[in-house]
Design a protein around this motif. Structure first.
Motif, PDB file in Angstrom:
ATOM      1  N   ARG A 186      18.509 127.046  60.076  1.00 31.65           N
ATOM      2  CA  ARG A 186      17.189 126.291  60.484  1.00 31.65           C
ATOM      3  C   ARG A 186      16.372 125.980  59.433  1.00 31.65           C
ATOM      4  O   ARG A 186      15.712 125.000  59.324  1.00 31.65           O
ATOM      5  N   ALA A 187      16.223 126.856  58.335  1.00 33.09           N
ATOM      6  CA  ALA A 187      15.385 126.756  57.272  1.00 33.09           C
ATOM      7  C   ALA A 187      16.039 126.051  55.932  1.00 33.09           C
ATOM      8  O   ALA A 187      15.401 126.136  54.941  1.00 33.09           O
ATOM      9  N   ARG A 188      17.322 125.644  56.181  1.00 29.95           N
ATOM     10  CA  ARG A 188      17.983 125.154  55.206  1.00 29.95           C
ATOM     11  C   ARG A 188      17.305 124.057  54.438  1.00 29.95           C
ATOM     12  O   ARG A 188      16.830 123.168  55.245  1.00 29.95           O
ATOM     13  N   GLY A 189      17.227 123.892  53.175  1.00 24.53           N
ATOM     14  CA  GLY A 189      16.731 122.668  52.517  1.00 24.53           C
ATOM     15  C   GLY A 189      15.172 122.723  52.250  1.00 24.53           C
ATOM     16  O   GLY A 189      14.509 122.165  51.477  1.00 24.53           O
TER      17      GLY A 189
ATOM     18  N   LEU B 232      15.628 128.882  51.062  1.00 21.25           N
ATOM     19  CA  LEU B 232      16.462 129.457  49.891  1.00 21.25           C
ATOM     20  C   LEU B 232      15.850 130.780  49.723  1.00 21.25           C
ATOM     21  O   LEU B 232      16.769 131.656  48.985  1.00 21.25           O
ATOM     22  N   SER B 233      14.578 130.937  49.710  1.00 24.18           N
ATOM     23  CA  SER B 233      14.393 132.219  49.361  1.00 24.18           C
ATOM     24  C   SER B 233      14.601 133.261  50.249  1.00 24.18           C
ATOM     25  O   SER B 233      15.351 134.440  49.971  1.00 24.18           O
TER      26      SER B 233
ATOM     27  N   LYS C 187      20.618 124.460  47.227  1.00 20.55           N
ATOM     28  CA  LYS C 187      19.477 123.543  47.226  1.00 20.55           C
ATOM     29  C   LYS C 187      19.642 122.187  47.419  1.00 20.55           C
ATOM     30  O   LYS C 187      21.076 121.682  47.713  1.00 20.55           O
ATOM     31  N   PRO C 188      18.696 121.342  47.867  1.00 17.68           N
ATOM     32  CA  PRO C 188      18.953 119.965  48.342  1.00 17.68           C
ATOM     33  C   PRO C 188      19.675 119.198  47.088  1.00 17.68           C
ATOM     34  O   PRO C 188      19.388 119.499  45.987  1.00 17.68           O
TER      35      PRO C 188
ATOM     36  N   THR D  71      16.804 119.121  41.130  1.00 17.46           N
ATOM     37  CA  THR D  71      17.406 119.883  40.096  1.00 17.46           C
ATOM     38  C   THR D  71      16.586 121.262  40.264  1.00 17.46           C
ATOM     39  O   THR D  71      15.616 121.442  40.856  1.00 17.46           O
ATOM     40  N   ALA D  72      17.449 122.289  39.496  1.00 17.51           N
ATOM     41  CA  ALA D  72      16.861 123.583  39.704  1.00 17.51           C
ATOM     42  C   ALA D  72      16.967 124.308  38.347  1.00 17.51           C
ATOM     43  O   ALA D  72      17.833 124.015  37.713  1.00 17.51           O
TER      44      ALA D  72
END
Length: 160
Positions: free
Chosen positions: A92-95, A100-101, A148-149, A153-154
């Motif tokens: 549900r919290a993806r993206g 992510l945390s 990550k979406p 970038t990360a």
């Protein structure tokens, strides 16, 4: 199935012939014995999809059902169970930064990940890794890259 339940399914003429000591009675006893292991397994089938009760060997399959096998396959069984148990909330919290945390906390077993989105760099995130998770940097980098979406970038930075 119990012998009496099997016997009830037979035509009346066979039910009369199933008297104790006869060959049909012996056959019904064997049939009951053959059904017992399957019935025991069916009585506990919900254990297969319960993350904290499923056998270790079934965990990778369960993670595949939950679309978490790409991250969870390299984790120890305890963390795989945690990941399976939280899969719905994580999906549900993806993206999102919070998602992510939460994922990173689940796969590493360490809380305190911070996800920053610098105002001067659109579509970029900075993942700050707590000191307690430094020994898991390869896992963290892999999880960030996979979760990550796609258009973002990360960078992964260790906290001092």
């Amino acid at each position: 199935m119990r012998r009496a339940d099997i016997e009830r399914l037979l035509p009346a003429v066979y039910q009369r012939a199933a008297a104790a000591g006869g060959p049909l009675a012996a056959l019904l006893d064997v049939m009951e014995g053959m059904h017992e292991p399957v019935e025991r397994r069916l009585a506990a089938v919900d254990d297969l999809v319960a993350p904290y009760r499923t056998p270790d060997a079934f965990l990778p399959y369960l993670l595949g059902w939950l679309a978490m096998d790409h991250i969870g396959r390299s984790l120890p069984p305890g963390r795989q169970r945690d990941l399976a148990a939280r899969a719905g909330d994580l999906a549900r919290a993806r993206g999102t930064a919070a998602g992510l945390s939460a994922l990173l906390s689940t796969v590493t077993g360490v809380a305190g990940f911070a996800i920053d989105e610098p105002a001067d760099r659109p579509f970029h995130i900075v993942v700050r890794v707590p000191a307690a998770a430094r020994d898991q940097l390869p896992l963290i980098r892999m999880a960030v890259a996979l979760e990550k979406p796609a258009a973002v970038t990360a960078e992964v930075l260790e906290e001092e």
